[in-house]
Every structure is written in structure tokens, then in C-alpha cells.
Motif scaffolding. Structure first.
Motif, PDB file in Angstrom:
ATOM      1  N   PRO A  26      -5.686   1.528  -2.155  1.00 39.98           N
ATOM      2  CA  PRO A  26      -4.467   0.862  -2.614  1.00 39.98           C
ATOM      3  C   PRO A  26      -3.262   1.759  -2.341  1.00 39.98           C
ATOM      4  O   PRO A  26      -3.336   2.981  -2.484  1.00 39.98           O
ATOM      5  CB  PRO A  26      -4.692   0.681  -4.113  1.00 39.98           C
ATOM      6  CG  PRO A  26      -5.708   1.706  -4.482  1.00 39.98           C
ATOM      7  CD  PRO A  26      -6.514   2.002  -3.250  1.00 39.98           C
ATOM      8  N   ASP A  39       3.120  -4.346  -1.733  1.00 39.32           N
ATOM      9  CA  ASP A  39       2.096  -3.324  -1.893  1.00 39.32           C
ATOM     10  C   ASP A  39       0.921  -3.726  -1.023  1.00 39.32           C
ATOM     11  O   ASP A  39       0.747  -4.896  -0.691  1.00 39.32           O
ATOM     12  CB  ASP A  39       1.667  -3.213  -3.353  1.00 39.32           C
ATOM     13  CG  ASP A  39       2.751  -2.589  -4.225  1.00 39.32           C
ATOM     14  OD1 ASP A  39       3.660  -1.950  -3.686  1.00 39.32           O
ATOM     15  OD2 ASP A  39       2.662  -2.753  -5.451  1.00 39.32           O
ATOM     16  N   THR A  50      -3.339  -3.085  -0.056  1.00 42.53           N
ATOM     17  CA  THR A  50      -4.668  -2.532  -0.282  1.00 42.53           C
ATOM     18  C   THR A  50      -5.479  -2.807   0.969  1.00 42.53           C
ATOM     19  O   THR A  50      -5.440  -3.916   1.505  1.00 42.53           O
ATOM     20  CB  THR A  50      -5.356  -3.188  -1.502  1.00 42.53           C
ATOM     21  OG1 THR A  50      -4.523  -3.012  -2.643  1.00 42.53           O
ATOM     22  CG2 THR A  50      -6.712  -2.557  -1.767  1.00 42.53           C
ATOM     23  N   LEU A  83       2.331 -10.908  -9.867  1.00 41.87           N
ATOM     24  CA  LEU A  83       2.089 -10.603  -8.466  1.00 41.87           C
ATOM     25  C   LEU A  83       1.879 -11.892  -7.703  1.00 41.87           C
ATOM     26  O   LEU A  83       1.201 -12.793  -8.162  1.00 41.87           O
ATOM     27  CB  LEU A  83       0.829  -9.743  -8.289  1.00 41.87           C
ATOM     28  CG  LEU A  83       0.891  -8.303  -8.759  1.00 41.87           C
ATOM     29  CD1 LEU A  83      -0.463  -7.641  -8.556  1.00 41.87           C
ATOM     30  CD2 LEU A  83       1.950  -7.535  -8.014  1.00 41.87           C
ATOM     31  N   PRO A  97      12.505  -2.001  -7.341  1.00 39.88           N
ATOM     32  CA  PRO A  97      11.308  -2.168  -6.506  1.00 39.88           C
ATOM     33  C   PRO A  97      11.684  -2.410  -5.049  1.00 39.88           C
ATOM     34  O   PRO A  97      12.694  -3.045  -4.760  1.00 39.88           O
ATOM     35  CB  PRO A  97      10.634  -3.407  -7.092  1.00 39.88           C
ATOM     36  CG  PRO A  97      11.176  -3.519  -8.468  1.00 39.88           C
ATOM     37  CD  PRO A  97      12.570  -2.959  -8.425  1.00 39.88           C
ATOM     38  N   ARG A 133      -0.686   6.596  -2.749  1.00 44.60           N
ATOM     39  CA  ARG A 133      -1.938   6.298  -2.035  1.00 44.60           C
ATOM     40  C   ARG A 133      -3.079   6.794  -2.909  1.00 44.60           C
ATOM     41  O   ARG A 133      -2.953   7.829  -3.547  1.00 44.60           O
ATOM     42  CB  ARG A 133      -1.978   7.034  -0.690  1.00 44.60           C
ATOM     43  CG  ARG A 133      -0.891   6.643   0.257  1.00 44.60           C
ATOM     44  CD  ARG A 133      -0.830   7.590   1.465  1.00 44.60           C
ATOM     45  NE  ARG A 133      -0.340   8.916   1.151  1.00 44.60           N
ATOM     46  CZ  ARG A 133       0.940   9.252   1.031  1.00 44.60           C
ATOM     47  NH1 ARG A 133       1.869   8.343   1.152  1.00 44.60           N
ATOM     48  NH2 ARG A 133       1.300  10.487   0.773  1.00 44.60           N
ATOM     49  N   THR A 168      -2.031  -7.837   0.907  1.00 43.50           N
ATOM     50  CA  THR A 168      -0.706  -7.438   0.457  1.00 43.50           C
ATOM     51  C   THR A 168      -0.355  -8.195  -0.812  1.00 43.50           C
ATOM     52  O   THR A 168      -0.792  -9.320  -1.027  1.00 43.50           O
ATOM     53  CB  THR A 168       0.354  -7.724   1.536  1.00 43.50           C
ATOM     54  OG1 THR A 168       0.301  -9.112   1.881  1.00 43.50           O
ATOM     55  CG2 THR A 168       0.113  -6.876   2.774  1.00 43.50           C
ATOM     56  N   HIS A 169       0.423  -7.543  -1.658  1.00 46.57           N
ATOM     57  CA  HIS A 169       0.865  -8.122  -2.926  1.00 46.57           C
ATOM     58  C   HIS A 169       2.354  -7.865  -3.072  1.00 46.57           C
ATOM     59  O   HIS A 169       2.803  -6.744  -2.907  1.00 46.57           O
ATOM     60  CB  HIS A 169       0.138  -7.469  -4.119  1.00 46.57           C
ATOM     61  CG  HIS A 169      -1.337  -7.569  -4.024  1.00 46.57           C
ATOM     62  ND1 HIS A 169      -2.041  -8.652  -4.484  1.00 46.57           N
ATOM     63  CD2 HIS A 169      -2.262  -6.744  -3.496  1.00 46.57           C
ATOM     64  CE1 HIS A 169      -3.327  -8.471  -4.256  1.00 46.57           C
ATOM     65  NE2 HIS A 169      -3.485  -7.313  -3.663  1.00 46.57           N
ATOM     66  N   THR A 170       3.109  -8.896  -3.398  1.00 45.11           N
ATOM     67  CA  THR A 170       4.545  -8.773  -3.604  1.00 45.11           C
ATOM     68  C   THR A 170       4.878  -9.167  -5.032  1.00 45.11           C
ATOM     69  O   THR A 170       4.457 -10.226  -5.499  1.00 45.11           O
ATOM     70  CB  THR A 170       5.314  -9.697  -2.633  1.00 45.11           C
ATOM     71  OG1 THR A 170       4.892  -9.401  -1.305  1.00 45.11           O
ATOM     72  CG2 THR A 170       6.810  -9.488  -2.755  1.00 45.11           C
ATOM     73  N   ARG A 225       1.174   1.910  -2.786  1.00 46.56           N
ATOM     74  CA  ARG A 225       2.420   1.368  -3.339  1.00 46.56           C
ATOM     75  C   ARG A 225       3.563   1.873  -2.473  1.00 46.56           C
ATOM     76  O   ARG A 225       3.713   3.071  -2.270  1.00 46.56           O
ATOM     77  CB  ARG A 225       2.615   1.825  -4.778  1.00 46.56           C
ATOM     78  CG  ARG A 225       4.024   1.612  -5.252  1.00 46.56           C
ATOM     79  CD  ARG A 225       4.234   0.848  -6.529  1.00 46.56           C
ATOM     80  NE  ARG A 225       3.339  -0.232  -6.788  1.00 46.56           N
ATOM     81  CZ  ARG A 225       2.784  -0.443  -7.971  1.00 46.56           C
ATOM     82  NH1 ARG A 225       3.018   0.373  -8.973  1.00 46.56           N
ATOM     83  NH2 ARG A 225       1.997  -1.471  -8.163  1.00 46.56           N
ATOM     84  N   VAL A 249       5.430   5.168   1.917  1.00 49.70           N
ATOM     85  CA  VAL A 249       4.383   4.860   0.947  1.00 49.70           C
ATOM     86  C   VAL A 249       4.446   5.892  -0.177  1.00 49.70           C
ATOM     87  O   VAL A 249       4.131   7.059   0.019  1.00 49.70           O
ATOM     88  CB  VAL A 249       2.991   4.856   1.614  1.00 49.70           C
ATOM     89  CG1 VAL A 249       1.912   4.498   0.604  1.00 49.70           C
ATOM     90  CG2 VAL A 249       2.964   3.905   2.795  1.00 49.70           C
ATOM     91  N   THR A 258      10.137   2.844  -3.571  1.00 47.78           N
ATOM     92  CA  THR A 258      11.174   1.995  -4.146  1.00 47.78           C
ATOM     93  C   THR A 258      12.499   2.278  -3.464  1.00 47.78           C
ATOM     94  O   THR A 258      12.661   3.263  -2.749  1.00 47.78           O
ATOM     95  CB  THR A 258      11.299   2.239  -5.654  1.00 47.78           C
ATOM     96  OG1 THR A 258      11.606   3.615  -5.853  1.00 47.78           O
ATOM     97  CG2 THR A 258      10.033   1.880  -6.386  1.00 47.78           C
TER      98      THR A 258
END
Length: 174
Positions: free
Chosen positions: A105, A121, A123, A162, A116, A74, A153-155, A107, A71, A110
Motif C-alpha cells: 500500500p 492512493d 495498492t 473512499l 490531501p 510505502r 487505486t483509491h481516491t 499513500r 509517495v 499531500t
């Protein structure tokens, strides 16, 4: 209450607020050497509701150091802090309990070439339960319990976009 007692209570609340803020900053910055110093010598933390472990501050610090390598970012937001002072050995105010809500949240790191990462990601949010003790060195945590209530989650699916997937249950509770 006298003004002196009221001032002492305000100073204690500020010191506890600083301790909770230091906890968030230590985790967010990945300062795993400093993490156990926020706790009493017998202090414990419980991250099981978020898929983690329960153990001494040193054990949890080592686990966090290993786990959080993936991660890159944060940012804890710890809000709605409710402080309650307890009685210990007939002295009011030497122990405290804090309930606070959080949103965190994160991230993911990478790839080595800077592209990426493939992981989404994340939250998450929930509630912390802190127990604190006044020591000769100031206020220290005796216990931290994480009660994760949700995660999302977000991709990244295209530049600037997103694709989101929301889960309402904490890990292991779907």
C-alpha cells in the motif's frame, strides 16, 4: 545432515530473511543511499513490470529516489518466502533464490498546504524474485525482479470515505 549443518542452514535462512526485510524497510523508508549496499557490486534490479526500469542497484536507487518523491508512505508486506539454496563452484549454500509474494500500500504526498493530494492512493501486489550471494560481508542481493500482478487505486471522495477503482492488469497490460 549433522546438527552443525542444520544449524548453518537455519542461520543462512535467518540471514536471508533479514536481507529481504532490510530491502523492504530500505525502500519503505526511502533510504536510497543504503539501497545499493544491499546488493553485490554487480547487483541489478528490474522494476519494469511495475512501470519502472531495469539496471544496476545504483541506477535503480537513483530512479527510485526521483520517482518515490511523490509517495509519502510505502509499506511493503513481503510474505510466503520460499528459499532455495543453489550450488556454486561445488559449494552448496553460497547462493540462494527467494520467491516471495508482496502487497504494497502507498499513500501519495499531500499538497504543500497539507490538503490531501489529488492523486489516488495505490495498492499493488505481485511476486518478488530475489537472487542472493554469500559474500565476506554476509548475504547480498545479486538480483531483484518485481513481477507486479495487480494494482488498485483509491481516491478520497468525502471525509472518511473512499471511492475505489480496481485494475487487475499491471501497467501497460490493460
Amino acid at each position: 545432515m549433522t546438527q552443525r549443518v542444520e544449524l548453518a542452514a537455519v542461520l543462512d535462512r535467518l540471514a536471508i530473511d533479514t536481507l529481504i526485510t532490510d530491502y523492504a524497510g530500505t525502500v519503505d523508508d526511502g533510504d536510497w543511499d543504503a539501497y545499493p549496499g544491499l546488493f553485490t557490486p554487480d547487483g541489478r534490479a528490474d522494476y519494469r513490470s511495475a512501470g519502472g526500469i531495469e539496471g544496476t542497484a545504483a541506477e535503480v536507487s537513483a530512479w527510485l529516489a526521483q520517482t518515490m518523491r511523490a509517495v509519502a508512505m510505502r509499506q511493503h508486506l513481503i510474505v510466503n518466502r520460499r528459499v532455495r539454496f543453489d550450488v556454486r563452484e561445488q559449494d552448496v549454500g553460497d547462493t540462494a533464490r527467494v520467491r516471495a509474494d508482496y502487497v504494497n500500500p502507498m499513500r501519495f504526498a499531500t499538497e504543500a498546504d497539507g490538503a490531501p493530494g489529488t492523486a489516488p492512493d495505490l495498492t499493488c501486489g505481485g511476486r518478488y524474485e530475489f537472487a542472493a550471494l554469500r559474500t565476506q560481508s554476509g548475504w547480498r542481493l545479486c538480483e531483484v525482479v518485481v513481477r507486479e500482478k495487480w494494482r488498485s487505486t483509491h481516491t478520497a471522495d468525502r471525509p472518511g470515505g473512499l471511492a475505489a477503482r480496481r485494475t487487475d492488469a499491471p501497467p501497460g497490460r490493460s
